[in-house]
Design a protein around this motif. Structure first.
Motif, short mmCIF file in Angstrom:
data_model
loop_
_atom_site.label_atom_id
_atom_site.label_comp_id
_atom_site.label_asym_id
_atom_site.label_seq_id
_atom_site.Cartn_x
_atom_site.Cartn_y
_atom_site.Cartn_z
N HIS A 78 -1.37 13.29 13.97
CA HIS A 78 -1.73 14.59 13.39
C HIS A 78 -1.85 14.49 11.86
N LEU A 124 -5.14 12.76 10.95
CA LEU A 124 -6.30 13.62 11.13
C LEU A 124 -6.49 14.53 9.93
N ASP A 125 -5.37 15.08 9.45
CA ASP A 125 -5.46 15.92 8.24
C ASP A 125 -5.95 15.10 7.05
N ASP A 126 -5.46 13.89 6.93
CA ASP A 126 -5.92 13.03 5.83
C ASP A 126 -7.40 12.71 5.94
N ILE A 127 -7.90 12.54 7.17
CA ILE A 127 -9.32 12.24 7.37
C ILE A 127 -10.18 13.41 6.92
N GLN A 128 -9.77 14.59 7.26
CA GLN A 128 -10.54 15.77 6.85
C GLN A 128 -10.55 15.90 5.33
N ARG A 129 -9.43 15.68 4.72
CA ARG A 129 -9.33 15.76 3.27
C ARG A 129 -10.21 14.69 2.60
N LYS A 163 -12.93 13.38 3.92
CA LYS A 163 -14.33 13.75 4.08
C LYS A 163 -14.77 14.72 2.99
N ASP A 164 -13.93 15.73 2.70
CA ASP A 164 -14.27 16.66 1.62
C ASP A 164 -14.39 15.92 0.29
N ASP A 177 -17.72 14.02 0.11
CA ASP A 177 -18.85 14.87 -0.25
C ASP A 177 -18.90 15.11 -1.76
#
Length: 386
Positions: free
Chosen positions: A236, A239-244, A246-247, A250
């Motif tokens: 878990h 997953l949070d680190d992956i989303q961060r 990705k942002d 960008d």
């Protein structure tokens, strides 16, 4: 080497010819020529038989003394002991002489071959020396043969010394090998004891490992369940680190595009500046090249002027040297003229003085005048004497 005198040459040649004849006679009478004859062993047979007879007598005497000692109880013990010692010593010496006679058999093949080879070598050396003496009057070949034999003996002595050294080393190595064998046997015994001790420890370790295996199995099951829980929590979190990320990726992409545009604009400016500086570089190169050409032309002109001035200087120097030489010659000429003038003046004064004193030439006077002068001279002479 200087050749020998005719008398010495005759003496040495006679001696060498006698030696050659004796060696040839020795070759004919050597035991090699008696091979196959029934009396060929008579040369040493008598000596060996005499030694054997003497040895048998000593053995019988020794046996008689031993038997007489066993029969007599205490009769003259000192004398019997001395006789036994003398007989035993004689027997030992006889055995030693017999063994030496057998070892040094002159009729053995090796001894006869060695004697024959030595005789042939000596005869050959003497023949070569004799021919050299008759031809040149020297004996260089004899000296060379002696030197060669000395070298051979020295090499043989070195071989014997090395062999003795090798034997001593072999004995030392054998003793060392025996010590190593003893050490290895003791070490093998210790290792056998160590193996037995290790076998006992292996049995204990097997029992201990069985218990530890059961314990580790249960412990591993607990660690697996605990690890699954921990891995779920980490999943878990990742997953949070992956989303961060990705942002953030960008945002980095936008920044990259802006930086790329800025760098392209800056690149165009730099290219324009580069073209300007390249043009300026070409112009400066042309200007410097023209200046360099002018300097080379000026250098060539200066060099030509320098060569011309050097030529003028050499000509002036030549003129100066010639003027100096002329002045020196003029000075010498004047000095010579002055010297000649002075010499002439002295000669003229001397000549005038002689003419005046001798009354010659324009200074010549009449007879009266001469008499008056003579009287005056005499009177003056008298006055001077007074």
């Amino acid at each position: 080497m200087e050749p020998l005198s005719p008398l010495d040459l005759l003496r040495v040649s006679t001696v060498l010819e006698d030696c050659v004849d004796q060696l040839s006679i020795l070759g004919y009478i050597m035991p090699v020529s008696y091979e196959g004859r029934p009396d060929s062993e008579s040369f040493v047979g008598d000596d060996i038989g005499r030694i054997l007879k003497h040895q048998k007598k000593l053995q019988w005497k020794f046996k008689e003394l031993m038997s007489s000692k066993s029969q007599s109880l205490v009769r003259k013990p000192h004398l019997e002991g001395e006789q036994q010692g003398d007989t035993a010593g004689d027997l030992k010496r006889s055995n030693l002489m017999f063994s030496r006679a057998l070892e040094q058999d002159p009729l053995s093949a090796e001894s006869l071959l060695k004697v024959q080879v030595d005789r042939q070598f000596a005869a050959g050396v003497i023949m070569e020396t004799l021919s050299e003496l008759q031809e040149f009057g020297t004996f260089q070949k004899l000296l060379l043969a002696v030197e060669v034999e000395k070298d051979k003996k020295a090499n043989l002595y070195n071989i014997i010394v090395s062999e003795e050294e090798g034997r001593r080393r072999m004995k030392a190595l054998q003793r060392q090998l025996q010590d190593i064998r003893k050490e290895k046997e003791l070490e093998l015994q210790r290792r056998n004891e160590m193996i037995a001790h290790l076998k006992d420890q292996l049995q204990e370790m097997k029992a201990k490992t069985g218990l530890e295996e059961k314990y580790m199995k249960k412990s591993c099951e607990l660690q697996v369940t605990q690890g699954q829980k921990i891995c779920g929590e980490h999943e878990h979190k990742h997953l949070d680190d992956i989303q961060r990320l990705k942002d953030k990726l960008d945002e980095e992409t936008r920044s990259h595009l802006e930086i790329e545009n800025f760098l392209k604009h800056h690149q165009t400016e730099l290219e324009e500046k580069l073209e300007f500086w390249m043009e300026k570089y070409d112009k400066d190169i042309d200007a410097k090249q023209h200046e360099l050409t002018m300097l080379k032309t000026a250098k060539a002109n200066d060099l030509a002027r320098l060569q011309e001035l050097a030529k003028q200087y050499r000509e002036c120097e030549q003129v100066v040297m010639e003027d100096r030489v002329e002045k020196e010659n003029e000075r010498k000429r004047r000095g010579q003229e002055e010297l000649e003038y002075k010499s002439c003046t002295k000669i003229q004064a001397w000549w005038r003085g002689i003419m005046v004193r001798k009354c010659l030439g324009p200074y010549k006077t009449g007879k009266k005048g001469k008499k008056g002068k003579k009287g005056k001279g005499k009177g003056g002479g008298k006055k001077k004497k007074k």
